[in-house]
Scaffold this motif. Structure first.
Motif, PDB file in Angstrom:
ATOM      1  N   LEU A 194       0.932  -1.066  -0.209  1.00  5.90           N
ATOM      2  CA  LEU A 194       0.161   0.047  -0.044  1.00  5.90           C
ATOM      3  C   LEU A 194       0.623   1.226   0.011  1.00  5.90           C
ATOM      4  O   LEU A 194       0.266   2.214  -0.440  1.00  5.90           O
ATOM      5  CB  LEU A 194      -0.996   0.087   1.296  1.00  5.90           C
ATOM      6  CG  LEU A 194      -1.924  -1.179   1.186  1.00  5.90           C
ATOM      7  CD1 LEU A 194      -2.802  -0.978   2.635  1.00  5.90           C
ATOM      8  CD2 LEU A 194      -2.868  -1.004   0.146  1.00  5.90           C
ATOM      9  N   ASP A 195       2.160   1.249   0.808  1.00  8.31           N
ATOM     10  CA  ASP A 195       2.903   2.378   0.561  1.00  8.31           C
ATOM     11  C   ASP A 195       4.143   2.122  -0.308  1.00  8.31           C
ATOM     12  O   ASP A 195       5.137   2.838  -0.390  1.00  8.31           O
ATOM     13  CB  ASP A 195       3.516   2.538   2.005  1.00  8.31           C
ATOM     14  CG  ASP A 195       2.532   2.823   3.005  1.00  8.31           C
ATOM     15  OD1 ASP A 195       1.675   3.638   2.635  1.00  8.31           O
ATOM     16  OD2 ASP A 195       2.646   2.530   4.055  1.00  8.31           O
ATOM     17  N   ARG A 196       3.806   1.181  -1.355  1.00  6.41           N
ATOM     18  CA  ARG A 196       4.703   0.910  -2.722  1.00  6.41           C
ATOM     19  C   ARG A 196       6.072   0.499  -1.972  1.00  6.41           C
ATOM     20  O   ARG A 196       7.111   0.975  -2.537  1.00  6.41           O
ATOM     21  CB  ARG A 196       4.721   2.238  -3.439  1.00  6.41           C
ATOM     22  CG  ARG A 196       3.478   2.625  -4.042  1.00  6.41           C
ATOM     23  CD  ARG A 196       3.761   3.682  -4.870  1.00  6.41           C
ATOM     24  NE  ARG A 196       4.354   4.893  -4.294  1.00  6.41           N
ATOM     25  CZ  ARG A 196       3.112   5.549  -3.328  1.00  6.41           C
ATOM     26  NH1 ARG A 196       1.904   5.421  -3.266  1.00  6.41           N
ATOM     27  NH2 ARG A 196       3.653   6.839  -2.672  1.00  6.41           N
ATOM     28  N   VAL A 197       6.082  -0.323  -1.081  1.00  9.34           N
ATOM     29  CA  VAL A 197       7.242  -0.792  -0.428  1.00  9.34           C
ATOM     30  C   VAL A 197       7.363  -2.343  -0.838  1.00  9.34           C
ATOM     31  O   VAL A 197       6.300  -3.065  -0.553  1.00  9.34           O
ATOM     32  CB  VAL A 197       7.326  -1.025   0.933  1.00  9.34           C
ATOM     33  CG1 VAL A 197       8.641  -1.623   1.427  1.00  9.34           C
ATOM     34  CG2 VAL A 197       7.537   0.712   1.196  1.00  9.34           C
ATOM     35  N   GLU A 198       8.426  -2.649  -2.031  1.00 11.12           N
ATOM     36  CA  GLU A 198       8.279  -3.946  -2.547  1.00 11.12           C
ATOM     37  C   GLU A 198       9.316  -4.809  -1.593  1.00 11.12           C
ATOM     38  O   GLU A 198      10.322  -4.339  -0.968  1.00 11.12           O
ATOM     39  CB  GLU A 198       8.904  -3.998  -3.825  1.00 11.12           C
ATOM     40  CG  GLU A 198       8.021  -3.217  -4.866  1.00 11.12           C
ATOM     41  CD  GLU A 198       6.675  -3.967  -5.251  1.00 11.12           C
ATOM     42  OE1 GLU A 198       6.798  -5.232  -4.855  1.00 11.12           O
ATOM     43  OE2 GLU A 198       5.689  -3.285  -5.194  1.00 11.12           O
TER      44      GLU A 198
END
Lengths: 308, 687
Positions: free
Chosen positions: B532-536
């Motif tokens: 959701l916070d674009r942390v892969e």
């Protein structure tokens, strides 16, 4: 430094050699030559002293006197020097000697031979017009004490023409009983010149036992030998002294002129006194031929021929 | 170039002789020349005066015959008499000796007055030089004439030349002879000196076997007929016995040359074998070489031993991790070891001879100087712990400074040694931290244990009341809030208990677990939220990773903590990379969790494992996450490392190094004793 020192030494050496070079040289040409040729002097009057002494002594004694005569007379007078007595006599005879100063014995001979004529004679230094001879030996010769001791001895005389040196002593020997033949040897002094001195020297040297001389000779050799070692055995009698003679053909005016000049000499004048004393005389007096007759008599007494 | 000795001898002989010869030659030549010229002059004068005297009477008598005889007799006296003639007072020739006429030029070329004894002129005829003598013929101061006499200069010159030639030849002969004698005398001397010189050069080149002294015809044992084969001089033809120590001759004084020479000088061997000064020099030179060789050998052995000892000492000094240095009284370094060089960051040769001011900062140098002066003054050693700046940064050292004394007890230097205690200091610091954590843990455990029971009662009564109070009412909501907050408190208490190692575990730590699987389970829970916070999250699992025996929940808690921290550090738009691997060498499972977050400042990195340390805002974190992680891993015999920014090996997708990487090492085959303890109804394994 060493090179400089060496160089300095060498330079000094070369310079020293250079400095030692010769004195100035004079150029001469030996190719120009001439032959000898003597010219006889005109109006020359010759004056000769019998050579009883050396020429030097003769010159010494007489050159002032000759000079005096030249000045006094105005004549061209020159002293000549014959080598021997005989030569002297011959030169008188030949006209080469115009004025002869000789002993009485020689004068008698030239007067007899060549007509020479006496015109003045001398006063000896001891104040007499006469003179005498002396017989001498060595002072240490014990064998000769008197005339008779001379027998058989070796005798040397001045000359056969000598007065005081032969004729007078011979007359003395004969008077005392000794003939010429009584001597083992009779010799004469060898010439030329200085004959009186040679006799003294021969005796002094012991070559001869006795000698005969004219009185006064010993003083002449006093500077050469010790004359105390010479003893005078005897003196002869007195005879006329030395004489001036003119040759026979000499002009009488000239002779007279010269005679006047001689007679003018005064012992009391200082300049004349020097001239006279130098000539070993103290005066000159007039003379004639007969003044010498006693000598002629003595010659006859000893048996000598005037023609010899 | 300087002249050689024989040249100097030759020059010394030749030059003075040459100089002397040259001087002598010139002097002799000059003297002889002068003497010859003078003699010739005197001869001419004598002949002329005699002729003038003898011609007087003939001139007076004008006896040309006698005059001619006299001049002829005169010219016959010598072949160098060129001419003789007599002139009268008028300058005219009376007699002469010329063959063909009288040369006219001769008449007036040489005039003699009557007050002159004679006069001499040099005439040059063009072919001859002639000394022309003129003598007056005088009687009673009256000039009667002139006698002239010519002597050839050529004849004199020939005589001079002969003298010069003789002088030159004799001088040359003397110089040649002197040179020959000098050569004969100098050659043996120079030859022997040359041998000595060559020997000395060989010695200088290190060849000590040269023999310079001549071999004798008869040696000492032959002279003495002793037959003492054991004598060191017996059979030694190269060295004279008086130079050899320990000879067995009964007349010899014991000892070396200096002691025995006086007795040897009275020995017949010495008298027969000793030579001139050169031979003595050569013999003493040989003896000196022999002695030198012996001493050199001893010296080499001593040097070798010294070198070995020095090397040993050096090895010891360099082997010790402690730094060691020796300073003199002026604080100048005389010796240092490798450790000291490493501290200073310079080579040994750059340190030796330098003082503290050349090597350290001024403060440090002044401090050292003060300490050194105090030690020199008091003679007492100094022990201290100091933080010293080194080439690798500041380090802690246990420093000892000891005064060094000479045999007389005087202080001659200071030995400064130091041991690196930096690691010890860090351990000490950690120990304090651990003690602190242990105290906090015990306190927390106590507090949690005490709070847990009333909290359970509160939560129990709250749940009971919820059953009795109708839903939707204010009371219900209040009870619900009490229940919810009680649960939060319970979770905090559980954290505290886990931190204090007194928490309960849901599974036994002896559970065999797959690390990759445990990670994947945690990732599956949080991955959606992170996206959701674009942390892969990138995963790189090591296949067939060995299983690890441990507390699965605690290990999972470790991964949760690390992922949450990574996510928090990234915030939004980032990558978390998880990698597992196996270290065969150390038998370790290695798990790394790297992020591309903001990273940890260097000054804070040492403190992140401390309990209650957090960078999160108040209410967002307790500061116990990494402390618990650290503690869990320690329980399992593992360890955790952190790098921020990560080194290149952890670089993520080629991006520039930033963020943080945590590396976990879990032992694989290590045997561990596990003690199980049940706390508050849960299994918690504590090592």
């Amino acid at each position: 430094m060493l090179k400089k020192l060496l160089g300095s030494i060498l330079i000094c050496l070369f310079l020293s050699i250079g400095c030692n070079q010769e004195e100035p040289v004079t150029r001469v040409d030996l190719s120009k030559k001439e032959q000898l040729g003597r010219k006889e002097e005109a109006n020359l009057i010759t004056y000769a002293y019998l050579p009883q002494y050396s020429h030097t002594v003769s010159y010494h004694r007489h050159h002032m006197l000759v000079e005096y005569l030249r000045k006094e007379t105005g004549l061209n007078i020159r002293q000549v020097f014959p080598e021997t007595f005989n030569k002297h006599m011959e030169m008188v005879g030949l006209g080469k000697v115009d004025i002869s100063y000789s002993n009485p014995f020689v004068y008698v001979k030239i007067a007899n031979r060549y007509n020479a004529r006496a015109f003045v004679r001398v006063v000896e230094s001891y104040g007499r017009e006469n003179f005498r001879g002396q017989i001498i030996c060595r002072a240490d010769n014990r064998l000769i004490n008197q005339i008779s001791d001379c027998r058989g001895k070796r005798w040397i005389a001045v000359s056969p023409y000598s007065g005081g040196g032969y004729l007078y002593p011979l007359g003395h020997f004969i008077t005392h009983g000794l003939k010429r033949t009584d001597f083992s040897v009779v010799d004469f002094a060898p010439g030329p010149g200085a004959l009186q001195e040679k006799v003294v020297l021969a005796v002094y040297a012991g070559k001869y036992d006795i000698g005969t001389i004219r009185e006064g000779t010993l003083n002449l050799v006093a500077d050469r030998i010790d004359i105390k070692k010479i003893r005078v055995i005897a003196n002869t009698s007195w005879y006329p002294g030395w004489v001036y003679a003119a040759r026979a053909d000499m002009e009488p005016e000239i002779v007279e002129k010269i005679k006047k000049a001689f007679l003018k000499l005064d012992y009391n004048q200082n300049d004349h006194k020097l001239i006279l004393e130098t000539a070993d005389i103290i005066g000159i007096i007039s003379s004639e031929d007969q003044d010498f007759d006693p000598v002629r008599e003595l010659i006859a007494h000893v048996g000598i021929s005037l023609q010899e | 170039m300087k002249l050689k000795f024989h040249s100097r001898i030759y020059l010394g002989i030749f030059f003075p002789l040459l100089l002397l010869g040259v001087v002598n030659f010139f002097m002799v030549t000059m003297i002889m020349k002068d003497a010859l010229l003078e003699e010739n002059r005197n001869r001419g004068i004598s002949i002329g005066i005699n002729l003038a005297a003898r011609v007087t009477e003939p001139v007076l008598a004008m006896d040309f015959f006698r005059m001619k005889a006299l001049v002829d007799k005169t010219i016959g006296l010598s072949d160098d008499i060129y001419y003789t003639f007599v002139l009268d007072t008028k300058g005219e020739p009376l007699v002469h000796t010329f063959q063909d006429g009288f040369p006219v030029d001769l008449k007036a070329v040489n005039i003699v007055s009557d007050n002159q004894d004679y006069n001499i002129r040099v005439l040059d005829t063009g072919s001859e030089l002639i000394y022309d003598y003129a003598f007056p013929v005088i009687i009673d101061n009256d000039l009667l004439g002139t006698v002239r006499l010519g002597l050839l200069r050529t004849k004199v010159q020939e005589a001079i030349n002969r003298v010069m030639l003789s002088a030159f030849l004799s001088t040359g002969m003397v110089i040649f002879f002197a040179g020959f004698v000098g050569t004969v005398l100098a050659r043996p001397i120079t030859g022997r000196i040359k041998i000595l010189h060559e020997s000395s050069e060989q010695v200088m080149r290190g060849k000590l076997d040269s023999k310079t002294s001549p071999v004798l015809k008869k040696n000492c044992w032959e002279i003495m007929n002793c037959g003492k084969l054991g004598c060191p001089a017996y059979g030694n033809v190269n060295h004279r016995c008086w130079y050899i120590a320990g000879t067995l001759c009964p007349n010899c004084t014991e000892g070396e040359y200096a002691q025995k020479i006086w007795s040897c000088k009275n020995c017949q061997v010495y008298h027969k074998c000793s030579g001139d000064e050169i031979q003595s020099l050569a013999e003493s030179f040989d003896s000196m070489i022999l002695s030198l060789k012996t001493h050199l050998s001893e010296l080499q052995n001593a040097e070798k031993t010294l070198k070995e000892q020095r090397q040993l000492l050096r090895t010891i000094l360099d082997s010790t991790p402690d730094f060691v240095s020796l300073q003199d009284l002026q604080s100048v370094y005389q010796a240092v070891n490798i450790s000291f060089c490493a501290i200073v960051g310079k080579r040994e040769e750059d340190i030796i001879g330098k003082a503290d001011f050349d090597l350290f900062f001024e403060d440090m140098a002044e401090k050292n100087l003060r300490e050194n002066l105090e030690i020199i003054k008091t003679g007492k050693p100094l022990k201290n712990q100091e933080e010293i700046p080194t080439s690798e940064g500041k380090k802690w050292f246990h420093v000892v400074k000891i005064p060094v004394h000479d045999p007389d007890g005087n202080v001659i230097g200071i030995l400064w040694s130091g041991r690196d205690i930096t690691e010890f200091k860090e351990i000490q610091t950690r120990l304090v931290l651990f003690q602190k954590m242990e105290s906090i843990g015990q306190l927390a455990a106590g507090v949690a244990h005490e709070i847990n029971t009333p909290l359970g009662i509160i939560m129990g009564y709250a749940q009971l009341l919820l059953e009795e109070v109708p839903q939707g009412g204010e009371a219900y909501d209040g009870l619900k809030t009490i229940e919810r907050q009680s649960k939060i408190c319970r979770r905090i208490v559980a954290d505290l208990l886990r931190f204090s190692r007194h928490t309960e575990s849901t599974e036994s730590i002896t559970t065999s677990l797959d690390v990759n699987q445990s990670i994947e389970e945690v990732v599956s829970v949080v991955e959606h939220t992170y996206k959701l916070d674009r942390v892969e999250i990138e995963k790189d699992y090591y296949p067939n990773l060995p299983t690890f025996r441990g507390d699965k929940e605690k290990i999972r808690q470790v991964f949760v903590n690390l992922l949450n921290n990574a996510f928090y550090a990234i915030g939004t738009d980032g990558t978390i990379r998880i990698k597992t691997s196996f270290d065969n060498e150390n038998d370790e499972i290695v798990i790394s969790v790297a992020d591309t977050g903001i990273g940890i400042p260097l000054e804070k990195i040492d403190r992140i494992f401390a309990p209650f340390y957090t960078t999160k805002p108040v209410g967002e974190g307790t500061g116990l996450g990494l402390s618990i992680t650290f503690g869990i891993l320690q329980e399992h015999g593992g360890r955790i490392e952190v790098e921020s920014p990560p080194s290149s090996v952890w670089d993520i997708e080629g991006k520039d190094a930033k963020g943080t990487v945590f590396i976990i090492h879990l032992p694989f085959s290590k045997d561990r004793e596990i003690k199980e303890e049940i706390i508050d109804g849960q299994n918690i394994s504590i090592r």
